[in-house]
Every structure is written in C-alpha cells, then in structure tokens.
Design a protein around this motif. Sequence first.
Motif, mmCIF file in Angstrom:
data_model
loop_
_atom_site.group_PDB
_atom_site.id
_atom_site.type_symbol
_atom_site.label_atom_id
_atom_site.label_comp_id
_atom_site.label_asym_id
_atom_site.label_seq_id
_atom_site.Cartn_x
_atom_site.Cartn_y
_atom_site.Cartn_z
ATOM 1 N N LEU A 1 73.913 48.981 50.071
ATOM 2 C CA LEU A 1 75.284 49.215 50.526
ATOM 3 C C LEU A 1 75.412 50.575 51.192
ATOM 4 O O LEU A 1 76.112 50.722 52.197
ATOM 5 C CB LEU A 1 76.246 49.115 49.339
ATOM 6 N N PHE A 2 74.736 51.592 50.636
ATOM 7 C CA PHE A 2 74.790 52.931 51.213
ATOM 8 C C PHE A 2 74.304 52.912 52.659
ATOM 9 O O PHE A 2 74.903 53.541 53.538
ATOM 10 C CB PHE A 2 73.943 53.878 50.351
ATOM 11 N N TYR A 3 73.234 52.167 52.904
ATOM 12 C CA TYR A 3 72.763 52.028 54.287
ATOM 13 C C TYR A 3 73.791 51.300 55.139
ATOM 14 O O TYR A 3 74.137 51.731 56.236
ATOM 15 C CB TYR A 3 71.432 51.261 54.317
ATOM 16 N N PHE A 4 74.261 50.176 54.633
ATOM 17 C CA PHE A 4 75.179 49.349 55.418
ATOM 18 C C PHE A 4 76.484 50.087 55.725
ATOM 19 O O PHE A 4 76.967 50.089 56.853
ATOM 20 C CB PHE A 4 75.473 48.057 54.651
ATOM 21 N N ALA A 5 77.076 50.742 54.692
ATOM 22 C CA ALA A 5 78.371 51.385 54.870
ATOM 23 C C ALA A 5 78.243 52.722 55.593
ATOM 24 O O ALA A 5 79.129 53.099 56.372
ATOM 25 C CB ALA A 5 79.037 51.581 53.505
ATOM 26 N N GLY A 6 77.154 53.466 55.315
ATOM 27 C CA GLY A 6 77.048 54.815 55.874
ATOM 28 C C GLY A 6 76.275 54.919 57.163
ATOM 29 O O GLY A 6 76.309 55.961 57.813
ATOM 30 N N MET A 7 75.593 53.852 57.538
ATOM 31 C CA MET A 7 74.690 53.921 58.687
ATOM 32 C C MET A 7 75.450 54.102 59.997
ATOM 33 O O MET A 7 75.188 55.028 60.768
ATOM 34 C CB MET A 7 73.857 52.642 58.729
ATOM 35 N N ASP A 8 76.444 53.231 60.238
ATOM 36 C CA ASP A 8 77.164 53.262 61.513
ATOM 37 C C ASP A 8 78.473 54.037 61.458
ATOM 38 O O ASP A 8 78.992 54.442 62.494
ATOM 39 C CB ASP A 8 77.453 51.833 61.979
ATOM 40 N N THR A 9 79.031 54.236 60.255
ATOM 41 C CA THR A 9 80.348 54.864 60.150
ATOM 42 C C THR A 9 80.360 56.238 60.803
ATOM 43 O O THR A 9 81.199 56.540 61.657
ATOM 44 C CB THR A 9 80.757 54.982 58.664
ATOM 45 N N THR A 10 79.417 57.101 60.405
ATOM 46 C CA THR A 10 79.361 58.448 60.978
ATOM 47 C C THR A 10 78.857 58.405 62.410
ATOM 48 O O THR A 10 79.296 59.207 63.252
ATOM 49 C CB THR A 10 78.447 59.339 60.121
ATOM 50 N N ALA A 11 77.963 57.443 62.703
ATOM 51 C CA ALA A 11 77.433 57.354 64.074
ATOM 52 C C ALA A 11 78.539 57.030 65.071
ATOM 53 O O ALA A 11 78.628 57.654 66.146
ATOM 54 C CB ALA A 11 76.342 56.285 64.130
ATOM 55 N N VAL B 1 81.898 45.297 66.165
ATOM 56 C CA VAL B 1 80.769 44.504 65.672
ATOM 57 C C VAL B 1 80.909 44.561 64.142
ATOM 58 O O VAL B 1 81.808 43.966 63.583
ATOM 59 C CB VAL B 1 79.422 45.049 66.179
ATOM 60 N N SER B 2 80.049 45.306 63.462
ATOM 61 C CA SER B 2 80.347 45.617 62.061
ATOM 62 C C SER B 2 81.288 46.815 62.008
ATOM 63 O O SER B 2 82.092 46.961 61.090
ATOM 64 C CB SER B 2 79.063 45.917 61.297
ATOM 65 N N THR B 3 81.159 47.689 63.013
ATOM 66 C CA THR B 3 82.066 48.817 63.212
ATOM 67 C C THR B 3 82.511 48.802 64.671
ATOM 68 O O THR B 3 82.015 48.004 65.480
ATOM 69 C CB THR B 3 81.353 50.142 62.894
ATOM 70 N N LEU B 4 83.438 49.690 65.024
ATOM 71 C CA LEU B 4 83.952 49.749 66.401
ATOM 72 C C LEU B 4 82.955 50.526 67.255
ATOM 73 O O LEU B 4 82.894 51.748 67.207
ATOM 74 C CB LEU B 4 85.324 50.423 66.422
ATOM 75 N N VAL C 1 74.408 58.763 73.862
ATOM 76 C CA VAL C 1 74.468 59.377 72.533
ATOM 77 C C VAL C 1 74.613 58.351 71.422
ATOM 78 O O VAL C 1 74.408 58.688 70.248
ATOM 79 C CB VAL C 1 75.628 60.409 72.453
ATOM 80 N N TRP C 2 74.981 57.104 71.747
ATOM 81 C CA TRP C 2 75.173 56.097 70.695
ATOM 82 C C TRP C 2 73.884 55.833 69.914
ATOM 83 O O TRP C 2 73.862 55.985 68.679
ATOM 84 C CB TRP C 2 75.770 54.834 71.297
ATOM 85 N N PRO C 3 72.758 55.476 70.573
ATOM 86 C CA PRO C 3 71.529 55.304 69.781
ATOM 87 C C PRO C 3 71.030 56.607 69.178
ATOM 88 O O PRO C 3 70.399 56.593 68.110
ATOM 89 C CB PRO C 3 70.530 54.724 70.782
ATOM 90 N N GLU C 4 71.316 57.739 69.838
ATOM 91 C CA GLU C 4 70.909 59.029 69.277
ATOM 92 C C GLU C 4 71.597 59.271 67.932
ATOM 93 O O GLU C 4 70.976 59.713 66.959
ATOM 94 C CB GLU C 4 71.253 60.155 70.252
ATOM 95 N N PHE C 5 72.894 58.998 67.878
ATOM 96 C CA PHE C 5 73.622 59.213 66.630
ATOM 97 C C PHE C 5 73.264 58.160 65.572
ATOM 98 O O PHE C 5 73.326 58.436 64.366
ATOM 99 C CB PHE C 5 75.130 59.215 66.874
ATOM 100 N N GLN C 6 72.901 56.957 66.009
ATOM 101 C CA GLN C 6 72.421 55.972 65.031
ATOM 102 C C GLN C 6 71.137 56.451 64.355
ATOM 103 O O GLN C 6 70.987 56.335 63.133
ATOM 104 C CB GLN C 6 72.157 54.627 65.722
ATOM 105 N N ASN C 7 70.225 57.018 65.176
ATOM 106 C CA ASN C 7 68.990 57.556 64.594
ATOM 107 C C ASN C 7 69.287 58.748 63.690
ATOM 108 O O ASN C 7 68.677 58.907 62.622
ATOM 109 C CB ASN C 7 68.027 57.975 65.707
ATOM 110 N N LEU C 8 70.245 59.595 64.110
ATOM 111 C CA LEU C 8 70.611 60.744 63.301
ATOM 112 C C LEU C 8 71.136 60.319 61.934
ATOM 113 O O LEU C 8 70.662 60.807 60.893
ATOM 114 C CB LEU C 8 71.680 61.572 64.024
#
Length: 850
Positions: free
Chosen positions: A656-666, A834-837, A530-537
């Motif tokens: 920044l929106f991409y960088f901060a919001g991309m992985d946080t919710t994923a 990494v950039s996030t946990l 689900v990790w790459p799935e949520f990254q794509n989401l």
Amino acid sequence: MQDLTGDAISRAAFGSNLSEGRRIFRIQSEQVQIANQMTNLYIPGYTYLPTKPNRRIKANAREVEGLLKGIITKKERAMKNGHADGGDLLGLLMQSNIKESKDSGSSKTIMTMDDIIGELKVFYFAGAETTSVLLTWTMIVLSMHPEWQDRARDEVLRVFGKKQPDIDGTNHLKVVTMVLYEVLRLYPPITLLDRQTYKEIELGGVSLAPMGEISYVLLFLREADQTMDEEVEQLRQALQALMAMVTESAARIRNLAVEAFSPLTLPEIQSMNLALLNIEEVATEEMDSERVHFGRRLSITAPRRRGRISHFLLQLSTDPPSKPSLPAAMAIGAMLQQWSLLCFLGALVALWWAWRVLESTWIVPRRLGRALQSQGLPGTAYRFPFGDLKEFSRLAAAARAKPMPLSHDITPRVNRLCYNTIKEHGKIAVIWLGPTPRVIVNDPKLVREILANKFGHLQKRKHNGLVRRLSNGLVSHEGEKWAAHRKIINPAFHLEKLKKMLPAFAACANDLITRWVGYVESDGAKEIDVWPEFQNLTGDVISRSAFGSSFSEGRRIFQLQSEQVQTIVKMMNTLYLPGFRFLPTQLNRKIKANAREVEALLRGIVSKRERAMKEGRANNDDLLGLLMESNIAETKQAGTSKLIITMEDIIGELKLFYFAGMDTTAVLLTWTMVVLSLHPEWQDSAREEVLRVFGKNQPDLDGIHQLKIVTMILYEVLRLYPPVVQLDRQTYKEMELGGVTYPPGVILSLPIVFIHHDKDVWGEDADEFRPERFADGISRASKDSPAFFPFGWGPRICVGQNFALVEAKMALSSILQHFSFRLSPSYTHAPFPVSTLQPEHGAQIVLNKL
C-alpha cells in the motif's frame, strides 16, 4: 422370505429382545428402500439438504440408534449382574469384546458402544435380503426344474425324515448344496463390487493411481466347456494377486481357495462380500485402452487418460466374440457417470455464475434504483447492463481527443460525465457506472459528514480480488483491524520519526539535481519531461525510506507496482463480471505473476530485517524498522504473545505504501512545476524564500517548517490538481444523509476535484491559481470550511500526508536552489485521471541552471 430372514436376524441378534429387533428390521428395510429410490449420482453436500428423503433417513437412523443403545445398555447391566444369556449375536459379540480387551491388557473395551451399534446395523443391512433373495430364486428355479425339486426333497427326507433339521444333518445335504450353489451362480445376491486404491499400486503391469476404483467385478458363468478348469485356475491366480494388492491386509484372508462360481463359498470370502469375475468376451481389436493379459483370455482394461478417478475392469473371456460385453458396457457407464457428475457440477457452477450475474446486473440495480427514485433523487436511469459506462467512455475519449487550453479549469476534461450530471441535475445526483448506483455528493458539508462516518454506516468501496492484489493494507481494512493497524502505523509517520528518514529524502533529491545538472551543462538549457523524472524520484524515496539498505529490491518492487497500477486501472474502467479474475486471461496472469514476485521480494526483506533485529544488528531508521518496532511495542502493551500485525499484514502495508505514495508526490511536484512555469512571479517568490531560509545549504526539517510561501503554493496546486480526484464510500446498512435514505449497496461518490473548483465554496476565482488564499491556513481558505480534501478527511485521513509534503518541499526547495524553469513549447496541457491525476502527454519543462 423377507419376513423370515428379518425374524431370523432379530432372534439371532437379540434373543429375548425380539420386539425391538423386529422394529429395527422394519426401519432398516425402509432405509434400504429410500436409499434405492435416491439417485446413484452423488452430489457433494446433498446429504445436508433438508429434503424429505434426507430428513426421513436421519429420523430413522436416530430411532435405530436409540433402540440399539437401549438394548445394549440393558444387555450390559444383565451381564454385570450375571443374568445375561450369551446365546444371541449381541451377547456373543460383547463377550468376545470383553475377552479381547482383557487379553490386550486394556482397561477400555476395544469396541465402543458406537462400534457395536455400527456392527449390528451392518448385520441387518447385509443379512436382511441376502438369504431371502437366495431362497426366493431357489423356489423359482426349483419350480422351473421339478426334477431337481424332487431330488432335493428325497435327500432332505432321507436325512431328516419329518424331524427338525439340525446343523449336523445339513452338512450331509449334497444335492441341496449343489442346487444352492447353482442358484448363487445364476442369481448372485450382489452383482457388482468396488475396491478403491488409496495409494499407487501395480496390477498386472498396469499402474493404478490413488483414488482409482477397481469396479464391477461380476459373476455370470453362463456356459461351461472343457476349458473351464484351466480358466478357473487362471482366475483363481488373478484373484489372489488382485486381493493381495488391493486389500490393506491380505494376510487376514485365510484359505483363499476361490471357486469361480460361488460368491459365498468360504466364510472368509462371505465376510468380505467378495464376488468374483464376469466371464465375458473381451474384444481386443480397435479398443482405445491399455490391455494386460493373464494367460490366454484374462485381461485388465484401463483408460489411456488417467485422471484423479479412473475405473478398471477385470475380465475373463469364454463367450464368442460376437456377443455384446455387458460388463464393458457397465464400465463405460461408470466412466460416463463420472463425466455426468463433472458435467452436473459444471452446470451448477454455470447456473450459480449466471444467477450472480443476473442478480448483480438486473435484480439488485432495479431494486436500488427504485429506492432512490422514490425519494425524488435526480440523475440518470439504469440501462442494463452497463448503465452510463458507455457514455462515460465516449465522453472521456472525446475529451482526450483534443488538448485543453492552458487553464486550470480542468473539471470538464477530468470527468465529463460527472460535469454534465452536476450541471443538469444539481450537486446531488445519481449516475450508473455499471450496475451499481453512484450518488454524486458535491457538497462539502455532506462530504465531511460522510468521511467522519460517526455512526459507522459506511465503509470503503469493496474492490474485486485483482485490485486487492495491488494493495491490501490500511485503506482496505475496516473495524477493529483498521483501528489496530492505524494505531501501530501512525507513529511511523510522526514528524520526529520523519527526521530519521530525512537523509533518504536528501540523498534522492541530490541524485536528481546531479542528474539534471548533467543534462543542462552541455548547452545551458535543457528540455526535460519532469513527469517520469519525479516518478523515479518518489520511487527512490519510498525504496530508501521503506527499506534502507535493501534499496535494489525496493526499486524492483517500485517497477512492478507501477506496472500493476497501469494494468489494473485499465480493468477498472470496464464492466466487472463475478468470477472474471479467475479466468486465465493475459492481464489476469500478469497481475498474479507480478503480485507473487512483489510478495516474495517483500517477504525476503522482512525476514532479513527480523533476523537482524533478533541479532541486534538492525538499523530501524526506515519505515519497515519503525513499523516493526511499533508492532512489537503495541503487542507487548496488549499483553499478547502473538504480534498484532502478522507477516502478511506487513507485506500488505508495504504494498500500500508503494501504491499510495508512489504517484501522489510525483504528480504534486509535476503539477507544481507546470503551474510555477505558468506563474513565474510565484516561482520567484518561492525561490527567494528558499534561498533566504537555506541559502545553498541542504534543506532540513527545521527550515522546511519555515517555508510559508512554498506551503501555500503546494496547497493551491493540491486544490487545483488533487492527486486523487474522487473518493468513494459504500453504504452497508441503511442510512439517512441530507434528507435521503440510502439502502445498503449504494456508492457515495465524493468528487474532490469538483469541490475544489466549486465557485460557491472558493469564490469566483476558484479556477485561478491564487496561493494567497491559504495565507491564513486551510481553515480560512474557503467559505464553507473545511472544503480542502486532497488527503481525505476525518478519522481515515491519509496517514502519510506529512511524509508526502515533507518529501515535496525537500525536492522543490532543492530544484529552486539550482534551476529556473519554464514550459516547453512542446508541452500539451492534458490532465487525465489514471490512478492519480496525471499529465497524459507528459510535462515538458525547460530548465536553466542558476
């Protein structure tokens, strides 16, 4: 002879102002001597240094200009009153200036006061020694050749007798003129000249680039033979071609009848200080250069490799080949001087870089270390140049070498160095990741004080230029710029604005569910990472909510930013040296290429939206539209014509929106799926709540606000697995915190994941999953409240936290409506920052369709 010519210039220039003229002559003579003592190698900016010669030259220049200004002012008054004597150079110059100005019909004089001062200074500089060296060498030569001295004397006595020489009689001095010409040939006052090309020209078939120098044109006619007339004719033709090409206005050179042995024959040539050519042998064999011939012996030599600055040598040969080529050597010397300058500048850059490295890795760390140790602050000592960086890498590698048990006690694996330091030295301690001291602050009360930053002593940690290429938006701004951007961006993330983005959230969640249903229907159950799935989401959600119809470009930006994150995180875990980002390494080139492509895509999207808004066709339900609307409204309110947030600022905020919001919710959704698989009772409770609120309908914003159990679960997951495990603030001025005075340049490291797992704050069950602790909200969840910092705290709390939580609740509700899930046997529990946990080996979940 110098005194003689100085007096002659002073009298000729100023007439009755002889005393001031003599003072100017002496100062100008001193200026020449100082300039001659200084090196011929010019270093850019050297004249601004407060050296003794520089100060003396400037003082002399000020005095000369003051004296000249006074003399000119006095002369102007005398001319207005009709008392001026126009028999000196200054008077003649001013009369001519007034006449030419009247003839041109201008009310202002063509030559200003400053122009006249400049011309008089040149008259001193150019005329002070030219005649004196001619007379000096003539005396010497006539002393060596008494027969010519006698002939010259006989002629002078025949023409003038014992009377005062006059101008008419000097025109009859043929022998004296011959003597002077020969002295000028043997001892020319000016031995070399330069002319610089300001645009590309062709000279003798050779193309000379702009900024090239045609230099070292010398006169040394030592031997004459029967071919002299032929050579001189070739020389005259070559000089005419040269001057026509190099001189901006060749038409001003009248009667260019150049005599090969005289640099001062004609008044026009005298006024331009032209010397002729060096009569010298040029060896044509084995010469690494291009050569273009004029006739039999005249040639131009140019280097094969033409840089921005090149030297060219024009030569005419008469001497035997065996003799050495002095001007060739001088030309080579000139080119070597250019290389010397480059080498010198390179050495300066190397010294500057070495000093910066020494300062940043030894001087500053030692000073900061002493300041902290003197106050009894515990921790490790600085070890040049890496500090604890090698130990940090070793411990991180050891932690990653083996998986951890299915436990939420993740702090030893996430940051073993910080874990060991806190265990050994306490909650406030110093570590060194490189040459900068980091003070671990594992105390919620001090963390709140730091994040509040009431006195403005702290700022966000300064990153190098490569990191800023990833994102250069709100989180990196300080002071008034941060306040202005925050005010404009805030409205775009209010809940009522999020309602406009909800269709984008729903569309992306439906795409995910449809894809997963397709996976599961084949055999009823399916293992999915689900990790790459949520990254794509989350990438799709950001792309849709940020750009609306520009979805395809948004996905490409998402892919590039993902690659940027991976690359830059690798570099951040190494020792950064000043200037490293300018080296053409593979990683640096890749980061810069990606940044250029992202900025070009964003610029195109923003420009397209601006045009649509002007034409009234824009749909501003996405983040870009809301941001641009808010920017226009705030700009109008401020009463300014220029937008507060520029195109570059908007691009920075979107990156920044991409960088901060991309992985946080994923990562939040990923760890929620893992935790709910470990705790199926909470998965069932959450599903029951979702079905009670929404049934099988599409989740909406009103229903999302009613999801209490889902909210508690998400908060507990954020506590145990915060997306950002650590926040940093850096002191930029001295400040006191918790009884310790911190000097500027210290990083205060706030280990969020350690605070969230602190048993003194959360109780003995701090490492357990207990969502009920948030039943009464965040404020009552911990003993020392608040101690929950997944989105930061204080005025700089994450502006997008509502966006992230609504997105997560929407996605989780849709998943709970359609699937039950459990951990796959292949899952390895390995949280790693990494950039996030992130889950280091992915998050394999088995889905079952309901």
